[in-house]
Scaffold this motif. Sequence first.
Motif, PDB file in Angstrom:
ATOM      1  N   SER A 179     -28.314 -38.369 -30.790  1.00 59.30           N
ATOM      2  CA  SER A 179     -27.667 -37.432 -31.721  1.00 59.30           C
ATOM      3  C   SER A 179     -27.025 -38.187 -32.874  1.00 59.30           C
ATOM      4  N   GLU A 180     -26.340 -39.284 -32.554  1.00 58.08           N
ATOM      5  CA  GLU A 180     -25.696 -40.083 -33.597  1.00 58.08           C
ATOM      6  C   GLU A 180     -26.728 -40.729 -34.520  1.00 58.08           C
ATOM      7  N   VAL A 181     -27.840 -41.173 -33.957  1.00 57.92           N
ATOM      8  CA  VAL A 181     -28.901 -41.755 -34.783  1.00 57.92           C
ATOM      9  C   VAL A 181     -29.408 -40.735 -35.788  1.00 57.92           C
ATOM     10  N   LYS A 182     -29.612 -39.514 -35.353  1.00 54.06           N
ATOM     11  CA  LYS A 182     -30.086 -38.469 -36.260  1.00 54.06           C
ATOM     12  C   LYS A 182     -29.073 -38.185 -37.364  1.00 54.06           C
ATOM     13  N   ILE A 183     -27.811 -38.140 -36.969  1.00 53.46           N
ATOM     14  CA  ILE A 183     -26.763 -37.852 -37.965  1.00 53.46           C
ATOM     15  C   ILE A 183     -26.679 -38.995 -38.980  1.00 53.46           C
ATOM     16  N   ALA A 184     -26.676 -40.248 -38.487  1.00 56.14           N
ATOM     17  CA  ALA A 184     -26.584 -41.403 -39.382  1.00 56.14           C
ATOM     18  C   ALA A 184     -27.785 -41.467 -40.313  1.00 56.14           C
ATOM     19  N   HIS A 185     -28.945 -41.160 -39.768  1.00 56.59           N
ATOM     20  CA  HIS A 185     -30.156 -41.183 -40.580  1.00 56.59           C
ATOM     21  C   HIS A 185     -30.106 -40.106 -41.657  1.00 56.59           C
ATOM     22  N   GLN A 186     -29.619 -38.941 -41.284  1.00 51.29           N
ATOM     23  CA  GLN A 186     -29.555 -37.849 -42.260  1.00 51.29           C
ATOM     24  C   GLN A 186     -28.574 -38.170 -43.378  1.00 51.29           C
ATOM     25  N   ARG A 187     -27.422 -38.752 -43.034  1.00 49.52           N
ATOM     26  CA  ARG A 187     -26.437 -39.123 -44.058  1.00 49.52           C
ATOM     27  C   ARG A 187     -27.021 -40.168 -45.003  1.00 49.52           C
ATOM     28  N   LEU A 188     -27.714 -41.165 -44.425  1.00 51.96           N
ATOM     29  CA  LEU A 188     -28.313 -42.208 -45.240  1.00 51.96           C
ATOM     30  C   LEU A 188     -29.341 -41.618 -46.197  1.00 51.96           C
ATOM     31  N   MET A 189     -30.189 -40.751 -45.699  1.00 50.81           N
ATOM     32  CA  MET A 189     -31.218 -40.170 -46.541  1.00 50.81           C
ATOM     33  C   MET A 189     -30.612 -39.280 -47.624  1.00 50.81           C
ATOM     34  N   ASP A 190     -29.570 -38.543 -47.282  1.00 46.56           N
ATOM     35  CA  ASP A 190     -28.928 -37.684 -48.286  1.00 46.56           C
ATOM     36  C   ASP A 190     -28.380 -38.531 -49.443  1.00 46.56           C
ATOM     37  N   ARG A 191     -27.748 -39.654 -49.100  1.00 48.08           N
ATOM     38  CA  ARG A 191     -27.181 -40.502 -50.159  1.00 48.08           C
ATOM     39  C   ARG A 191     -28.284 -41.124 -51.013  1.00 48.08           C
ATOM     40  N   LEU A 192     -29.369 -41.581 -50.365  1.00 47.43           N
ATOM     41  CA  LEU A 192     -30.461 -42.174 -51.126  1.00 47.43           C
ATOM     42  C   LEU A 192     -31.116 -41.139 -52.034  1.00 47.43           C
ATOM     43  N   GLU A 193     -31.307 -39.918 -51.545  1.00 41.36           N
ATOM     44  CA  GLU A 193     -31.905 -38.861 -52.357  1.00 41.36           C
ATOM     45  C   GLU A 193     -31.032 -38.555 -53.573  1.00 41.36           C
ATOM     46  N   SER A 194     -29.731 -38.594 -53.357  1.00 36.17           N
ATOM     47  CA  SER A 194     -28.837 -38.323 -54.515  1.00 36.17           C
ATOM     48  C   SER A 194     -28.948 -39.420 -55.573  1.00 36.17           C
ATOM     49  N   LEU A 195     -29.125 -40.675 -55.126  1.00 33.46           N
ATOM     50  CA  LEU A 195     -29.273 -41.761 -56.092  1.00 33.46           C
ATOM     51  C   LEU A 195     -30.605 -41.648 -56.831  1.00 33.46           C
ATOM     52  N   VAL A 196     -31.660 -41.342 -56.094  1.00 28.51           N
ATOM     53  CA  VAL A 196     -32.980 -41.241 -56.717  1.00 28.51           C
ATOM     54  C   VAL A 196     -32.998 -40.144 -57.778  1.00 28.51           C
ATOM     55  N   ASN A 197     -32.291 -39.079 -57.516  1.00 27.65           N
ATOM     56  CA  ASN A 197     -32.309 -37.930 -58.426  1.00 27.65           C
ATOM     57  C   ASN A 197     -31.197 -37.984 -59.488  1.00 27.65           C
ATOM     58  N   ALA A 198     -30.417 -39.057 -59.467  1.00 26.54           N
ATOM     59  CA  ALA A 198     -29.319 -39.158 -60.450  1.00 26.54           C
ATOM     60  C   ALA A 198     -29.898 -39.355 -61.860  1.00 26.54           C
ATOM     61  N   SER A 199     -29.393 -38.617 -62.801  1.00 25.88           N
ATOM     62  CA  SER A 199     -29.912 -38.676 -64.181  1.00 25.88           C
ATOM     63  C   SER A 199     -29.620 -40.021 -64.834  1.00 25.88           C
ATOM     64  N   THR A 200     -28.558 -40.672 -64.413  1.00 23.14           N
ATOM     65  CA  THR A 200     -28.177 -41.948 -65.029  1.00 23.14           C
ATOM     66  C   THR A 200     -29.110 -43.091 -64.638  1.00 23.14           C
ATOM     67  N   LEU A 201     -29.876 -42.873 -63.552  1.00 18.18           N
ATOM     68  CA  LEU A 201     -30.749 -43.949 -63.064  1.00 18.18           C
ATOM     69  C   LEU A 201     -32.216 -43.681 -63.322  1.00 18.18           C
ATOM     70  N   ARG A 202     -32.534 -42.635 -64.054  1.00 24.09           N
ATOM     71  CA  ARG A 202     -33.936 -42.276 -64.233  1.00 24.09           C
ATOM     72  C   ARG A 202     -34.730 -43.369 -64.963  1.00 24.09           C
ATOM     73  N   GLN A 203     -34.086 -44.026 -65.931  1.00 26.21           N
ATOM     74  CA  GLN A 203     -34.811 -45.020 -66.724  1.00 26.21           C
ATOM     75  C   GLN A 203     -35.098 -46.304 -65.950  1.00 26.21           C
ATOM     76  N   ILE A 204     -34.285 -46.594 -64.935  1.00 26.94           N
ATOM     77  CA  ILE A 204     -34.474 -47.868 -64.227  1.00 26.94           C
ATOM     78  C   ILE A 204     -35.246 -47.706 -62.918  1.00 26.94           C
ATOM     79  N   ILE A 205     -35.413 -46.447 -62.439  1.00 22.91           N
ATOM     80  CA  ILE A 205     -36.157 -46.209 -61.186  1.00 22.91           C
ATOM     81  C   ILE A 205     -37.627 -46.057 -61.516  1.00 22.91           C
ATOM     82  N   GLN A 206     -38.443 -46.847 -60.831  1.00 25.82           N
ATOM     83  CA  GLN A 206     -39.887 -46.803 -61.075  1.00 25.82           C
ATOM     84  C   GLN A 206     -40.481 -45.460 -60.644  1.00 25.82           C
ATOM     85  N   GLU A 207     -40.138 -45.017 -59.426  1.00 24.83           N
ATOM     86  CA  GLU A 207     -40.584 -43.716 -58.913  1.00 24.83           C
ATOM     87  C   GLU A 207     -39.426 -43.080 -58.165  1.00 24.83           C
TER      88      GLU A 207
END
Length: 800
Positions: free
Chosen positions: A156-184
């Motif tokens: 259960s903890e692994v799932k929660i930790a994984h979900q939190r990690l993915m949520d934070r990474l998704e927010s960074l990928v979709n951040a408008s300030t980082l669009r120019q430096i992210i390849q994909e």
Amino acid sequence: MGQRTLDILELPKILGRLARFASFSASQEMALSLTPSYDFDLVLLLQQQTEEARKLLDLKPNMSVATARDVRGVARRAALGGTLDPADLLDVSATLACGRVLAANLSRLGRQLPLLAQIAERIAIHEDVEQEIARCITPQGEVADNATPILRRLRSEVKIAHQRLMDRLESLVNASTLRQIIQEPIVTQREGRYVIPIKADFKGQFQGIVHGQSASGATVFVEPIETVDMNNRWRELQLEEQREVQRILRGLSAMVGAVSEDLGESVMALATIDLALAKAKYAVAMRASAPRLIRGEATAQEASRSVSDGKLFLKFINARHPLLGDEVVPITVDLGGDFFILVITGPNTGGKTVALKTVGLLTLMAQSGMQIPADEGSCLRVFDQVYADIGDEQSIEQSLSTFSSHVVRVIDVLKKADAGSLALLDELGAGTDPTEGSALARAILEYLIKRRVPTIATTHYSELKAYAHATEGVENACVEFDPETLAPSYRLTIGLPGRSNAIAIASRLGVPSQVVEWAVKHLDPSETQVDSLLAQIQGERGRIAEERSALERLMSEVEERKAALEERLSAVEKERQAVVERAWGEVYKEIEEVRRQLRAARLVAEREKPDKEAIAAALSDVEAAQVVVEMRSAAQPPQPTEPSLPQRELKAGDYVLIRSLNQDGQLVTAPDNRGEAEVQLGGFKVRVSARDLQRVKKPSVPTCYETSGTEIRLQERSTPPREIEIRMWRVEQVLPVLEQYINDAYLTGMPEVRVIHGKGTGVLRRVVREQLAQNPMVRSFRTADLRDGGEGVTVVELAL
């Protein structure tokens, strides 16, 4: 038995086919390594196990051990402290479950299948291990979340930790300030860490740990600095989960290791039962039957006994070689009784070698516990050894052997074979000068006769035919051949030598007629006469066989017609019985009607209190009715009587037979317009249907009453017993008997009687009391006292 003999007789091919019917690897290995036994008791046991397996397939066609696995190696590894993976543990659980179910089924069938049930007793039942593995390991081979509370929490903890990690990474990928430096705008993994693809030119503008770059170098994969701790936590939880899974697997493996010996024994028991089932399935596929085994010890005393004592070595009825398919011609061969050496002669490709191999192979199969493709009634002795000299690694179809190879193998037979062995010798003395070969073959047979070795040999030598005919203990046999078609029939005939048919075959194949004529001239005239005589004898035997076959078919048809006629006769008899029962049903209805009239007449006499003349008339009617009741109750189905008089219209004064009563009387009045007539029966008159009357001669003595002077009176009525027992009677039996009993008791003045009907379900008691309640001769009835039978007895008080 030597491996070469097994190979020559092709037993390994049979074992390969047998193994295909086995359900798992352990029983397949047992099938492939099966060897014939020379121990009579063991062979008998194996045959009985196979027979029980066939019964088991009949009783439970779906019975199988297909879910079992050979887990002996897995169990040994667990016993040594090894950790088993989930797939191995599932195999252990499935094997334990299969053994538990099979043992339970065979335990219930222990009386019918005692040998298989005895083997099943060796199967160890460990439901705790089986259920624990099933609880902890999913059918997909993964450790279940609920295996332990710790594992459930960690996952259960692994799932929660994984979900939190993915949520934070998704927010960074979709951040408008980082669009120019992210390849994909994607999240991917490198070295087990979640990273973001960053353009190489901007890697200095994005804080994080670089875990790799693309092949072109244009992209670097960076783990953001702010997710490092989250990634670390997720990985730590994963490692903790893996440690817990390993702890669970070690615990389950320890449980398996603790019962490793039981598991090994269970696998062997399951394999033994599955091998018996495989033999049974193969037997069904071959249309095989169980051979009867003949006990025999190859002692010196037995070897010195005469073969005329009826001792039998083997008898195969309509035996078929199991490798030659359904088109093979069956042979019947026996060895024993008046001979223990059989010499088979006949043309090449006629089936001599096939016959030899069939006998040898079926013997090996039987001594391996398999049923044989032969008819019921086949039997054989359990031989100590089987020796075979059949070609030089040849096939059945052709011989490629040489004289030297024959001699080497025959030497081995002569050294080792004794009265407990079976020797199979193909083309005895072949491959050398015919004169010397024939002499050597005869000498070999003489040596085998002296040692009393049961032998079947094939040969072309005419001298051996004569030798077999003239020597005690030796018999000729031949394989039949049609010279007109050049086709062998493959049928084996014992008692006659075969003909080579070489000249006939050569002629049919196109050898010039002049050459054939010269060849015939070169033959010894006596040999020509013998061949002609043999041809006549074989033709006569063939004719007799055909006539016997026709006679058997005729007998079969007669039996079928007899069965059909018996069935028809049975149907006619049933129909006749039904007609009689219906007729007697009508008689019983009439009896009930007369009894009703009897009760009504008595009630009239008792209630209306008429004058004496009326009473006398009423009583006369009562007695007359009573006579009819007795006659109808006692009457049997009409029996054959003397021929009746010629029929004409009945008239007053005629003597008649009342068929339904089987009683004689005198007609008082002719039949009226309703078809009824009045008949005098002794001192009473009754009205019956004219159709029930038959004119007869004047009877000599009345059958149901006595005469005293001019007075006609009924025979004295016997006093009925004080009680009647009707327990276990059917309702239709009880009603008429009970009413007759109450009537007799009433007429003889008995104040009280007892009816014993038993307790049971209470149905009979209810029927009895319902009839008593409707009977005017019954004043009351009650249940007997407990000491006198209670609810099982009804006490009846009569209305006297």
